[in-house]
Design a protein around this motif. Structure first.
Motif, mmCIF file in Angstrom:
data_model
loop_
_atom_site.group_PDB
_atom_site.id
_atom_site.type_symbol
_atom_site.label_atom_id
_atom_site.label_comp_id
_atom_site.label_asym_id
_atom_site.label_seq_id
_atom_site.Cartn_x
_atom_site.Cartn_y
_atom_site.Cartn_z
ATOM 1 N N ALA A 65 1.615 -18.331 8.862
ATOM 2 C CA ALA A 65 1.851 -17.260 9.853
ATOM 3 C C ALA A 65 1.363 -15.917 9.312
ATOM 4 C CB ALA A 65 3.343 -17.183 10.198
ATOM 5 N N ILE A 66 1.554 -15.663 8.024
ATOM 6 C CA ILE A 66 1.099 -14.397 7.431
ATOM 7 C C ILE A 66 -0.428 -14.353 7.439
ATOM 8 C CG2 ILE A 66 0.984 -13.037 5.287
ATOM 9 C CD1 ILE A 66 3.859 -13.854 4.703
ATOM 10 N N ARG A 67 -1.046 -15.459 7.018
ATOM 11 C CA ARG A 67 -2.514 -15.470 6.967
ATOM 12 C C ARG A 67 -3.112 -15.308 8.370
ATOM 13 N NH1 ARG A 67 -4.059 -15.989 1.982
ATOM 14 N NH2 ARG A 67 -2.850 -17.228 0.521
ATOM 15 N N ALA A 68 -2.427 -15.838 9.371
ATOM 16 C CA ALA A 68 -2.960 -15.765 10.747
ATOM 17 C C ALA A 68 -3.038 -14.321 11.250
ATOM 18 C CB ALA A 68 -2.094 -16.606 11.685
ATOM 19 N N VAL A 69 -2.181 -13.439 10.752
ATOM 20 C CA VAL A 69 -2.207 -12.045 11.238
ATOM 21 C C VAL A 69 -2.669 -11.060 10.144
ATOM 22 C CG1 VAL A 69 -0.492 -12.304 13.062
ATOM 23 C CG2 VAL A 69 0.277 -11.813 10.746
ATOM 24 N N SER A 70 -3.152 -11.603 9.038
ATOM 25 C CA SER A 70 -3.575 -10.738 7.928
ATOM 26 C C SER A 70 -4.755 -9.862 8.351
ATOM 27 C CB SER A 70 -3.975 -11.613 6.743
ATOM 28 O OG SER A 70 -4.628 -10.828 5.787
ATOM 29 N N SER A 71 -4.809 -8.662 7.771
ATOM 30 C CA SER A 71 -5.854 -7.712 8.173
ATOM 31 C C SER A 71 -7.225 -8.071 7.583
ATOM 32 C CB SER A 71 -5.469 -6.311 7.706
ATOM 33 O OG SER A 71 -5.384 -6.297 6.296
ATOM 34 N N ASN A 72 -7.282 -9.015 6.654
ATOM 35 C CA ASN A 72 -8.538 -9.392 5.993
ATOM 36 C C ASN A 72 -9.277 -8.196 5.406
ATOM 37 O OD1 ASN A 72 -8.361 -12.172 6.320
ATOM 38 N ND2 ASN A 72 -8.983 -11.973 8.465
ATOM 39 N N GLU A 73 -8.528 -7.285 4.845
ATOM 40 C CA GLU A 73 -9.133 -6.106 4.226
ATOM 41 C C GLU A 73 -9.947 -6.540 3.002
ATOM 42 O OE1 GLU A 73 -6.816 -2.183 4.257
ATOM 43 O OE2 GLU A 73 -6.602 -2.895 2.202
ATOM 44 N N ALA A 74 -11.162 -5.975 2.861
ATOM 45 C CA ALA A 74 -12.046 -6.385 1.773
ATOM 46 C C ALA A 74 -11.647 -5.767 0.441
ATOM 47 C CB ALA A 74 -13.479 -5.996 2.102
ATOM 48 N N GLY A 75 -10.953 -4.647 0.483
ATOM 49 C CA GLY A 75 -10.598 -3.937 -0.743
ATOM 50 C C GLY A 75 -10.468 -2.463 -0.423
ATOM 51 N N ILE A 76 -10.559 -1.635 -1.457
ATOM 52 C CA ILE A 76 -10.403 -0.192 -1.215
ATOM 53 C C ILE A 76 -11.563 0.590 -1.844
ATOM 54 C CG2 ILE A 76 -8.816 -0.017 -3.194
ATOM 55 C CD1 ILE A 76 -7.461 2.283 -1.548
ATOM 56 N N GLN A 77 -12.061 1.556 -1.085
ATOM 57 C CA GLN A 77 -13.129 2.437 -1.581
ATOM 58 C C GLN A 77 -12.577 3.839 -1.764
ATOM 59 O OE1 GLN A 77 -15.697 1.937 1.809
ATOM 60 N NE2 GLN A 77 -16.864 0.295 0.838
ATOM 61 N N TRP A 78 -12.974 4.470 -2.873
ATOM 62 C CA TRP A 78 -12.661 5.897 -3.081
ATOM 63 C C TRP A 78 -13.845 6.680 -2.561
ATOM 64 C CZ3 TRP A 78 -8.902 8.321 -6.709
ATOM 65 C CH2 TRP A 78 -7.841 7.454 -6.969
ATOM 66 N N VAL A 79 -13.600 7.601 -1.658
ATOM 67 C CA VAL A 79 -14.721 8.339 -1.060
ATOM 68 C C VAL A 79 -14.566 9.838 -1.311
ATOM 69 C CG1 VAL A 79 -15.120 6.603 0.751
ATOM 70 C CG2 VAL A 79 -13.551 8.512 1.189
ATOM 71 N N ASP A 80 -15.714 10.563 -1.247
ATOM 72 C CA ASP A 80 -15.630 12.020 -1.370
ATOM 73 C C ASP A 80 -15.652 12.643 0.033
ATOM 74 O OD1 ASP A 80 -18.223 12.044 -0.444
ATOM 75 O OD2 ASP A 80 -19.116 12.695 -2.345
ATOM 76 N N LYS A 81 -15.774 13.964 0.101
ATOM 77 C CA LYS A 81 -15.624 14.626 1.408
ATOM 78 C C LYS A 81 -16.769 14.288 2.365
ATOM 79 C CE LYS A 81 -17.376 19.268 0.197
ATOM 80 N NZ LYS A 81 -17.900 19.169 -1.145
ATOM 81 N N ASN A 82 -17.907 13.760 1.811
ATOM 82 C CA ASN A 82 -19.026 13.347 2.675
ATOM 83 C C ASN A 82 -18.988 11.845 2.977
ATOM 84 O OD1 ASN A 82 -20.162 15.996 2.660
ATOM 85 N ND2 ASN A 82 -20.824 15.589 0.550
ATOM 86 N N ASN A 83 -17.879 11.229 2.666
ATOM 87 C CA ASN A 83 -17.681 9.782 2.835
ATOM 88 C C ASN A 83 -18.615 8.967 1.929
ATOM 89 O OD1 ASN A 83 -16.027 7.844 4.086
ATOM 90 N ND2 ASN A 83 -17.707 7.235 5.450
ATOM 91 N N HIS A 84 -19.040 9.594 0.857
ATOM 92 C CA HIS A 84 -19.862 8.905 -0.138
ATOM 93 C C HIS A 84 -18.918 8.095 -1.037
ATOM 94 C CE1 HIS A 84 -21.915 8.656 -4.052
ATOM 95 N NE2 HIS A 84 -22.952 8.421 -3.293
ATOM 96 N N ILE A 85 -19.263 6.820 -1.301
ATOM 97 C CA ILE A 85 -18.346 5.955 -2.068
ATOM 98 C C ILE A 85 -18.451 6.246 -3.568
ATOM 99 C CG2 ILE A 85 -17.748 3.555 -2.623
ATOM 100 C CD1 ILE A 85 -19.082 2.892 0.167
ATOM 101 N N GLU A 86 -17.347 6.676 -4.148
ATOM 102 C CA GLU A 86 -17.299 7.018 -5.576
ATOM 103 C C GLU A 86 -16.887 5.801 -6.420
ATOM 104 O OE1 GLU A 86 -17.642 10.054 -7.125
ATOM 105 O OE2 GLU A 86 -17.961 11.322 -5.369
ATOM 106 N N ALA A 87 -16.106 4.905 -5.813
ATOM 107 C CA ALA A 87 -15.632 3.717 -6.538
ATOM 108 C C ALA A 87 -15.181 2.690 -5.507
ATOM 109 C CB ALA A 87 -14.454 4.081 -7.439
ATOM 110 N N ALA A 88 -15.312 1.414 -5.866
ATOM 111 C CA ALA A 88 -14.849 0.352 -4.947
ATOM 112 C C ALA A 88 -14.046 -0.679 -5.734
ATOM 113 C CB ALA A 88 -16.041 -0.302 -4.269
ATOM 114 N N PHE A 89 -12.860 -0.994 -5.210
ATOM 115 C CA PHE A 89 -12.006 -2.004 -5.824
ATOM 116 C C PHE A 89 -11.862 -3.160 -4.830
ATOM 117 C CE2 PHE A 89 -10.790 2.092 -7.540
ATOM 118 C CZ PHE A 89 -10.634 1.865 -8.902
ATOM 119 N N PRO A 90 -12.707 -4.203 -4.962
ATOM 120 C CA PRO A 90 -12.580 -5.310 -4.007
ATOM 121 C C PRO A 90 -11.213 -5.990 -4.135
ATOM 122 C CG PRO A 90 -14.399 -5.681 -5.558
ATOM 123 C CD PRO A 90 -13.712 -4.430 -5.983
ATOM 124 N N ARG A 91 -10.869 -6.777 -3.141
ATOM 125 C CA ARG A 91 -9.563 -7.445 -3.094
ATOM 126 C C ARG A 91 -9.207 -8.160 -4.399
ATOM 127 N NH1 ARG A 91 -6.854 -11.001 1.292
ATOM 128 N NH2 ARG A 91 -7.913 -9.739 2.810
#
Ligand SMILES: Cc1cc2nc3c(=O)[nH]c(=O)nc-3n(C[C@H](O)[C@H](O)[C@H](O)COP(=O)(O)OP(=O)(O)OC[C@H]3O[C@@H](n4cnc5c(N)ncnc54)[C@H](O)[C@@H]3O)c2cc1C
Length: 402
Positions: A65-91
């Motif tokens: 049931a949890i997996r069926a509604v999971s957001s499937n988020e790939a991970g988290i990106q750190w971005v700067d004010k121009n939305n440029h990716i400074e770092a990425a931490f995959p799941r």
């Protein structure tokens, strides 16, 4: 008190309450849950059941049931004010906030309710006004004036627990951590992807955006705020305070301001931990955030709530006297709570730089931490996911017959 006829009242129908009810019912107790709100409260951001809570969720049969509604988020990106990716931490990165069992809080609350509603009596729009206990029972007076008798009463009514106040009479257990948070849900925009995005602004502000599984985006605004000012804040000040923090924050802050101006519902609070010297008083007790909220900074509120509920039900099932069950439970749970509540030095302050230079340093550091080399070292040092799921502070998670 024997299991066959013991009646247990739980206050709070969120995560801790229904998980406790599920296991108590399995062990043969008769359970009633009361909830102050007129219906389940389904708000909130992504949360996760990690470590031993993931194993407990599996034993409850919740994983599909949890997996069926999971957001499937790939991970988290750190971005700067121009939305440029400074770092990425995959799941799969050990420092990622995205977990394998990522789920919206409201979805988990609903799943737990559906799992228990046939076996447990639920009453909404109800709260406790008065508690009197003697050697035999607890007399509970509800907000509608009715009085009923129970063998035990357990508060699972969250960080601001009113039931805790009725039992222990003071509120000094809330330890403010110097950070305020506002949560809201905003319309999805083209820049929202299946990656969570973390943006650090100067003047000690953070914005986090996460696409959810409902076609919208969950937003969090966090900022350092002194304790003395926080204590003076009135509910009517929350909106203007958050708007003032967003005003010159840059990046996508205006999306949040617009939603707040339009009247989008916003949840606001100071971030803190509950550190209670006592969890039980006679036949009365508390679990979950009411007893030991670790704060969203740790990301482990759900984990503690589910582990505590499972252990308390289990210990009650294997002891004849409830006093022995409570003390055995506390022996298992307290060291675990203390390890989860322990924050590394500099947390949370170091994550909230005040100057633009500080922001640049924090972003550079995030870049270093996201590297393959750091990932390899942390993975070598930490226990495997399977080990973490089976263990509680290095001890095997107890089984209680199911
Ligand atoms: C609306 C809401 C949104 C949240 N959003 C987030 C989030 O985005 N991120 C995060 O990390 N954590 C969030 N939390 C907290 C998170 O749910 C907990 O940290 C964790 O799941 C432990 O849950 P709990 O069951 O102990 O307490 P909670 O989840 O806080 O649940 C307490 C329950 O008790 C009910 N209640 C309150 N007072 C009484 C009373 N006097 N009598 C009866 N019932 C009462 C509340 O309505 C609620 O349903 C949120 C909590 C709530 C209530």
């Amino acid at each position: 008190m024997t299991k066959q006829n013991a009646r247990i009242l739980i206050a709070g129908a969120s995560i801790a309450g229904p998980t406790l009810a599920y296991w108590l019912h399995k062990h043969g107790f008769e359970v009633t849950i009361i909830e102050k709100a007129p219906a389940l409260r389904l708000g909130g951001q992504s949360i996760d059941a990690s470590g031993p809570a993931r194993q407990i969720a599996r034993w409850m049969g919740l994983e599909p049931a949890i997996r069926a509604v999971s957001s499937n988020e790939a991970g988290i990106q750190w971005v700067d004010k121009n939305n440029h990716i400074e770092a990425a931490f995959p799941r799969d990165h050990p420092l990622s906030i995205t977990d394998e069992m990522e789920i919206l809080r409201g979805d988990l609350v609903n799943i737990l309710y559906e799992l228990t509603r046939q076996q447990v009596t639920y009453r909404f729009n109800a709260q406790i006004e008065r508690l009197d206990q003697d050697d035999q029972q607890v007399s509970v007076t509800f907000s509608d004036g009715q009085c009923e008798h129970y063998d035990l009463v357990i508060a699972a009514d969250g960080i601001r627990s009113k039931t805790r106040k009725l039992i222990f009479e003071d509120e000094s257990v809330f330890k403010y951590l110097g950070v305020c948070v506002a949560y809201l849900t905003i319309p999805r925009a083209p820049t929202d992807t299946n990656w969570a995005r973390w943006y650090t602004a100067d003047e000690s502000r953070i914005i986090l955006l996460r696409s959810d599984s409902k076609g919208t985006t969950r937003a969090s605004v966090l900022f350092l705020y002194p304790q003395t000012d926080f204590e003076k804040l009135a509910p009517q000040d929350h909106k203007s305070l958050v708007l003032s923090k967003l005003a010159d924050a840059g990046w996508e802050a205006s999306r949040l301001s617009e939603a707040i101006e339009k009247g989008e519902e916003m949840y606001f609070d100071g971030i803190g931990q509950i550190k209670a010297p006592q969890w039980f008083k006679g036949r009365l007790g508390m679990i979950g955030d009411a007893a030991y909220c670790p704060s969203p900074i740790t990301g482990r509120g759900v984990t503690l709530a589910m582990v505590g509920a499972y252990l308390l039900a289990g210990e009650l099932s294997r002891h004849q006297r409830f006093e022995d069950a409570f003390s055995s439970y506390e022996g298992l749970m307290r060291p675990y709570v203390e390890s989860v509540q322990g924050l590394p030095p500099g947390v949370p302050e170091l994550l909230y730089p005040s100057s633009a230079t500080g922001v640049a340093i924090v972003n550079k550091l995030a870049g270093l931490l996201s590297s393959r080399a750091v990932k390899t070292v942390i993975n070598l040092l930490k226990p495997s996911a399977d080990q973490a799921d089976q263990q509680l502070n290095g001890l095997a998670l107890p089984r209680y017959g199911f």
